[in-house]
Design a protein around this motif. Structure first.
Motif, PDB file in Angstrom:
ATOM      1  N   ALA A 198      36.452  51.831  41.033  1.00  0.00           N
ATOM      2  CA  ALA A 198      37.657  51.520  40.260  1.00  0.00           C
ATOM      3  C   ALA A 198      38.241  50.184  40.706  1.00  0.00           C
ATOM      4  O   ALA A 198      38.672  49.375  39.875  1.00  0.00           O
ATOM      5  N   GLU A 199      38.232  49.933  42.014  1.00  0.00           N
ATOM      6  CA  GLU A 199      38.730  48.653  42.522  1.00  0.00           C
ATOM      7  C   GLU A 199      37.845  47.501  42.068  1.00  0.00           C
ATOM      8  O   GLU A 199      38.340  46.439  41.677  1.00  0.00           O
ATOM      9  N   MET A 200      36.526  47.705  42.100  1.00  0.00           N
ATOM     10  CA  MET A 200      35.597  46.658  41.659  1.00  0.00           C
ATOM     11  C   MET A 200      35.791  46.374  40.173  1.00  0.00           C
ATOM     12  O   MET A 200      35.726  45.222  39.748  1.00  0.00           O
ATOM     13  N   GLU A 201      36.033  47.391  39.391  1.00  0.00           N
ATOM     14  CA  GLU A 201      36.274  47.184  37.960  1.00  0.00           C
ATOM     15  C   GLU A 201      37.565  46.393  37.737  1.00  0.00           C
ATOM     16  O   GLU A 201      37.614  45.509  36.879  1.00  0.00           O
TER      17      GLU A 201
ATOM     18  N   GLN B  20      37.681  42.709  35.919  1.00  0.00           N
ATOM     19  CA  GLN B  20      38.584  42.393  34.817  1.00  0.00           C
ATOM     20  C   GLN B  20      39.439  41.170  35.149  1.00  0.00           C
ATOM     21  O   GLN B  20      39.716  40.344  34.279  1.00  0.00           O
ATOM     22  N   PHE B  21      39.826  41.040  36.407  1.00  0.00           N
ATOM     23  CA  PHE B  21      40.581  39.867  36.839  1.00  0.00           C
ATOM     24  C   PHE B  21      39.712  38.608  36.718  1.00  0.00           C
ATOM     25  O   PHE B  21      40.173  37.563  36.253  1.00  0.00           O
TER      26      PHE B  21
ATOM     27  N   THR C  32      37.610  31.774  45.988  1.00  0.00           N
ATOM     28  CA  THR C  32      37.631  33.225  46.151  1.00  0.00           C
ATOM     29  C   THR C  32      38.641  33.831  45.190  1.00  0.00           C
ATOM     30  O   THR C  32      39.485  33.133  44.624  1.00  0.00           O
ATOM     31  N   ARG C  33      38.562  35.123  45.053  1.00  0.00           N
ATOM     32  CA  ARG C  33      39.506  35.813  44.168  1.00  0.00           C
ATOM     33  C   ARG C  33      40.939  35.680  44.684  1.00  0.00           C
ATOM     34  O   ARG C  33      41.867  35.517  43.893  1.00  0.00           O
ATOM     35  N   LEU C  34      41.111  35.735  46.007  1.00  0.00           N
ATOM     36  CA  LEU C  34      42.457  35.620  46.562  1.00  0.00           C
ATOM     37  C   LEU C  34      43.016  34.212  46.352  1.00  0.00           C
ATOM     38  O   LEU C  34      44.197  34.048  46.027  1.00  0.00           O
ATOM     39  N   GLN C  35      42.176  33.193  46.508  1.00  0.00           N
ATOM     40  CA  GLN C  35      42.616  31.827  46.231  1.00  0.00           C
ATOM     41  C   GLN C  35      43.027  31.686  44.766  1.00  0.00           C
ATOM     42  O   GLN C  35      44.037  31.053  44.447  1.00  0.00           O
ATOM     43  N   ARG C  36      42.252  32.280  43.884  1.00  0.00           N
ATOM     44  CA  ARG C  36      42.577  32.231  42.457  1.00  0.00           C
ATOM     45  C   ARG C  36      43.881  32.961  42.177  1.00  0.00           C
ATOM     46  O   ARG C  36      44.707  32.518  41.387  1.00  0.00           O
ATOM     47  N   TRP C  37      44.066  34.107  42.846  1.00  0.00           N
ATOM     48  CA  TRP C  37      45.296  34.872  42.657  1.00  0.00           C
ATOM     49  C   TRP C  37      46.500  34.035  43.088  1.00  0.00           C
ATOM     50  O   TRP C  37      47.500  33.954  42.369  1.00  0.00           O
ATOM     51  N   HIS C  38      46.406  33.392  44.282  1.00  0.00           N
ATOM     52  CA  HIS C  38      47.513  32.567  44.781  1.00  0.00           C
ATOM     53  C   HIS C  38      47.772  31.373  43.857  1.00  0.00           C
ATOM     54  O   HIS C  38      48.923  31.024  43.593  1.00  0.00           O
ATOM     55  N   ARG C  39      46.705  30.744  43.370  1.00  0.00           N
ATOM     56  CA  ARG C  39      46.876  29.612  42.452  1.00  0.00           C
ATOM     57  C   ARG C  39      47.599  30.055  41.180  1.00  0.00           C
ATOM     58  O   ARG C  39      48.522  29.391  40.708  1.00  0.00           O
ATOM     59  N   ALA C  40      47.198  31.198  40.639  1.00  0.00           N
ATOM     60  CA  ALA C  40      47.838  31.713  39.424  1.00  0.00           C
ATOM     61  C   ALA C  40      49.306  32.033  39.683  1.00  0.00           C
ATOM     62  O   ALA C  40      50.162  31.755  38.847  1.00  0.00           O
ATOM     63  N   GLU C  41      49.594  32.579  40.858  1.00  0.00           N
ATOM     64  CA  GLU C  41      50.992  32.893  41.187  1.00  0.00           C
ATOM     65  C   GLU C  41      51.813  31.613  41.308  1.00  0.00           C
ATOM     66  O   GLU C  41      52.939  31.544  40.803  1.00  0.00           O
TER      67      GLU C  41
ATOM     68  N   ARG D 241      45.900  41.721  44.240  1.00  0.00           N
ATOM     69  CA  ARG D 241      46.200  41.203  45.580  1.00  0.00           C
ATOM     70  C   ARG D 241      46.106  42.316  46.622  1.00  0.00           C
ATOM     71  O   ARG D 241      45.577  42.109  47.725  1.00  0.00           O
ATOM     72  N   GLN D 242      46.606  43.496  46.307  1.00  0.00           N
ATOM     73  CA  GLN D 242      46.552  44.617  47.245  1.00  0.00           C
ATOM     74  C   GLN D 242      45.112  44.996  47.563  1.00  0.00           C
ATOM     75  O   GLN D 242      44.765  45.233  48.714  1.00  0.00           O
ATOM     76  N   VAL D 243      44.260  45.040  46.537  1.00  0.00           N
ATOM     77  CA  VAL D 243      42.845  45.377  46.757  1.00  0.00           C
ATOM     78  C   VAL D 243      42.185  44.316  47.624  1.00  0.00           C
ATOM     79  O   VAL D 243      41.444  44.624  48.563  1.00  0.00           O
ATOM     80  N   LEU D 244      42.456  43.051  47.344  1.00  0.00           N
ATOM     81  CA  LEU D 244      41.854  41.965  48.112  1.00  0.00           C
ATOM     82  C   LEU D 244      42.308  41.982  49.569  1.00  0.00           C
ATOM     83  O   LEU D 244      41.518  41.686  50.471  1.00  0.00           O
ATOM     84  N   GLN D 245      43.536  42.350  49.809  1.00  0.00           N
ATOM     85  CA  GLN D 245      44.039  42.397  51.175  1.00  0.00           C
ATOM     86  C   GLN D 245      43.524  43.600  51.945  1.00  0.00           C
ATOM     87  O   GLN D 245      43.476  43.571  53.168  1.00  0.00           O
ATOM     88  N   THR D 246      43.107  44.660  51.251  1.00  0.00           N
ATOM     89  CA  THR D 246      42.567  45.826  51.950  1.00  0.00           C
ATOM     90  C   THR D 246      41.099  45.650  52.320  1.00  0.00           C
ATOM     91  O   THR D 246      40.583  46.404  53.126  1.00  0.00           O
ATOM     92  N   HIS D 247      40.427  44.639  51.753  1.00  0.00           N
ATOM     93  CA  HIS D 247      39.013  44.367  52.053  1.00  0.00           C
ATOM     94  C   HIS D 247      38.847  42.882  52.413  1.00  0.00           C
ATOM     95  O   HIS D 247      38.168  42.137  51.717  1.00  0.00           O
ATOM     96  N   PRO D 248      39.438  42.434  53.545  1.00  0.00           N
ATOM     97  CA  PRO D 248      39.471  41.000  53.828  1.00  0.00           C
ATOM     98  C   PRO D 248      38.115  40.362  54.128  1.00  0.00           C
ATOM     99  O   PRO D 248      37.903  39.204  53.789  1.00  0.00           O
ATOM    100  N   GLY D 249      37.175  41.066  54.711  1.00  0.00           N
ATOM    101  CA  GLY D 249      35.907  40.434  55.081  1.00  0.00           C
ATOM    102  C   GLY D 249      34.737  40.797  54.197  1.00  0.00           C
ATOM    103  O   GLY D 249      33.612  40.370  54.453  1.00  0.00           O
ATOM    104  N   ASP D 250      34.961  41.553  53.167  1.00  0.00           N
ATOM    105  CA  ASP D 250      33.866  42.033  52.316  1.00  0.00           C
ATOM    106  C   ASP D 250      33.645  41.072  51.145  1.00  0.00           C
ATOM    107  O   ASP D 250      34.482  40.969  50.256  1.00  0.00           O
ATOM    108  N   PRO D 251      32.497  40.374  51.114  1.00  0.00           N
ATOM    109  CA  PRO D 251      32.255  39.416  50.022  1.00  0.00           C
ATOM    110  C   PRO D 251      32.142  40.077  48.649  1.00  0.00           C
ATOM    111  O   PRO D 251      32.391  39.422  47.640  1.00  0.00           O
ATOM    112  N   ARG D 252      31.812  41.369  48.607  1.00  0.00           N
ATOM    113  CA  ARG D 252      31.771  42.052  47.310  1.00  0.00           C
ATOM    114  C   ARG D 252      33.141  42.026  46.651  1.00  0.00           C
ATOM    115  O   ARG D 252      33.263  41.957  45.436  1.00  0.00           O
ATOM    116  N   PHE D 253      34.180  42.091  47.470  1.00  0.00           N
ATOM    117  CA  PHE D 253      35.546  42.111  46.957  1.00  0.00           C
ATOM    118  C   PHE D 253      36.144  40.709  46.868  1.00  0.00           C
ATOM    119  O   PHE D 253      36.915  40.428  45.971  1.00  0.00           O
TER     120      PHE D 253
END
Length: 107
Positions: A44-47, A51-52, A65-74, A85-97
């Motif tokens: 569910a998190e990967m989906e 979508q993001f 990265t997705r987090l960089q994109r999230w911060h840029r959009a914000e 952002r919450q999902v990305l912060q719960t998996h900080p070292g996992d490249p899948r996320f």
């Protein structure tokens, strides 16, 4: 001289009967009676992250990265989803996320 050979001459002719035992064209497969399995938490998190990645309103997602994109959009006032952002912060070292869908493709 004989007739010209066709590629279909090399394969046997198979005729299928249409009836109650077989499916005719345009028919849907019968239902198996099983409900679709609910997604696991990771799926569910990967989906959500997929979508993001596919949401064009937050800008391009290649090369960052997705987090960089999230911060840029914000920073641009585009209001990206807090759940991402919450999902990305719960998996900080996992490249899948952390990496977008397109990170394996060369730019």
């Amino acid at each position: 001289m004989g007739r010209k050979r066709l590629i279909t001459d090399s394969y046997p002719v198979v005729k299928r009967r249409e009836g109650s035992a077989g499916h005719s064209k345009g028919e849907l497969a019968p239902e198996l009676g099983e409900e679709p399995q609910p997604l696991s938490v990771d799926e569910a998190e990967m989906e959500l992250l997929r979508q993001f990645d596919l949401a064009w309103q937050y800008g391009p997602c290649t090369g960052i990265t997705r987090l960089q994109r999230w911060h840029r959009a914000e920073q641009m006032g585009l209001k990206p989803p807090q759940e991402v952002r919450q999902v990305l912060q719960t998996h900080p070292g996992d490249p899948r996320f952390q990496c977008s869908l397109w990170h394996l493709y060369p730019l």
